[in-house]
Design a protein around this motif. Structure first.
Motif, PDB file in Angstrom:
ATOM      1  N   ARG A  48       2.108   9.297  -6.044  1.00 52.53           N
ATOM      2  CA  ARG A  48       2.720  10.608  -5.828  1.00 52.53           C
ATOM      3  C   ARG A  48       3.722  10.926  -6.931  1.00 52.53           C
ATOM      4  N   GLU A  49       4.490   9.935  -7.331  1.00 51.09           N
ATOM      5  CA  GLU A  49       5.502  10.141  -8.367  1.00 51.09           C
ATOM      6  C   GLU A  49       4.888  10.667  -9.659  1.00 51.09           C
ATOM      7  N   ARG A  50       3.659  10.268  -9.928  1.00 49.52           N
ATOM      8  CA  ARG A  50       2.993  10.685 -11.151  1.00 49.52           C
ATOM      9  C   ARG A  50       2.200  11.987 -10.988  1.00 49.52           C
ATOM     10  N   LEU A  51       1.624  12.177  -9.818  1.00 52.00           N
ATOM     11  CA  LEU A  51       0.744  13.322  -9.633  1.00 52.00           C
ATOM     12  C   LEU A  51       1.459  14.585  -9.166  1.00 52.00           C
ATOM     13  N   LEU A 110      11.707  16.031  -9.309  1.00 51.00           N
ATOM     14  CA  LEU A 110      10.736  15.691  -8.272  1.00 51.00           C
ATOM     15  C   LEU A 110      10.315  14.230  -8.376  1.00 51.00           C
ATOM     16  N   ALA A 111      10.039  13.756  -9.590  1.00 54.87           N
ATOM     17  CA  ALA A 111       9.654  12.354  -9.771  1.00 54.87           C
ATOM     18  C   ALA A 111      10.777  11.427  -9.324  1.00 54.87           C
ATOM     19  N   ASP A 131       0.829  -1.203   0.000  1.00 55.28           N
ATOM     20  CA  ASP A 131       0.000   0.000   0.000  1.00 55.28           C
ATOM     21  C   ASP A 131       0.869   1.260   0.000  1.00 55.28           C
ATOM     22  N   CYS A 132       1.911   1.243   0.836  1.00 54.28           N
ATOM     23  CA  CYS A 132       2.780   2.404   0.949  1.00 54.28           C
ATOM     24  C   CYS A 132       3.534   2.655  -0.360  1.00 54.28           C
ATOM     25  N   GLU A 133       4.043   1.583  -0.943  1.00 49.28           N
ATOM     26  CA  GLU A 133       4.758   1.721  -2.208  1.00 49.28           C
ATOM     27  C   GLU A 133       3.829   2.235  -3.308  1.00 49.28           C
TER      28      GLU A 133
END
Length: 222
Positions: free
Chosen positions: A90-93, A202-203, A82-84
């Protein structure tokens, strides 16, 4: 999250209670899996049970509390997958939110980012680091006009706070130089108004954190 007054005393109280419990969860006072007893919370905060129930429903919508029918409320726990997954989202948004904000960031905003990073590099305290790290990223997003996107990302930040804290304590100073380097690169790209480069940095920053967390499954042990 700011308190929202929708014209009802109960609604104001429920948002106040929700914010109190949220801060306890994010600060680590209430850890994942901790049961929240509604009667005790109502007595402590001098509130009736109705706004407490409403507050817990608000926190459930934010992913911080799990309500189980006829059983009660618990601070939400995430397993490693779930955490991953949260980090992959987040990496995408987040680069999208950053791009929405960068169009309107001012020279003063960028100077503030550099000042926050100075303080990050100067601190040895985990809690201060977590507070400043969050402040840095959200300062870079502050000029967005994408409320729904920001709300999704804020939820992901909140639900992974406990695991970010555990990893930061485990990693100690060993990984800080990497974080600081990534932050400095990000601030430089923002300062040069290079949106594409800032998004890539950021990604990469988020992806690296996700990979580091995956190397420490003990963080997710109950």
């Amino acid at each position: 999250m700011s308190e929202v007054d929708e014209g009802s005393g109960s609604t104001v109280a429920s948002h106040r209670i929700a914010e109190t419990v949220r801060e306890r969860i994010l600060s680590g006072r209430l850890k994942p899996g901790t049961r929240i007893l509604q009667d005790e919370l109502a007595e402590e905060l001098n509130a009736s049970r109705l706004p407490v129930r409403e507050a817990l429903r608000i926190l459930q919508s934010r992913g911080l509390v799990t309500l189980r029918s006829n059983r009660g409320a618990w601070v939400t726990s995430l397993d490693q997958r779930d955490c991953e997954l949260n980090y992959k989202i987040r990496e995408r948004l987040e680069p999208l939110l950053l791009a929405e904000s960068m169009r309107a960031l001012t020279a003063d905003d960028i100077e503030e980012l550099s000042g926050i990073q100075d303080r990050i590099e100067a601190t040895e305290d985990v809690e201060e680091f977590l507070r400043l790290d969050r402040q840095l990223h959200w300062a870079s997003y502050r000029r967005h006009d994408a409320q729904e996107l920001a709300a999704i990302i804020a939820r992901l930040w909140d639900t992974t706070q406990h695991y970010r804290r555990a990893y930061t304590k485990l990693a100690g100073r060993d990984q800080r130089w990497i974080i600081n380097s990534e932050h400095r690169l990000l601030i430089a790209a923002i300062g040069h108004k290079d949106t594409e480069m800032a998004q890539r940095i950021l990604a990469m920053h988020i992806s690296r954190t996700q990979r580091e967390l995956s190397l420490h499954p003990d963080i997710f042990a109950s």
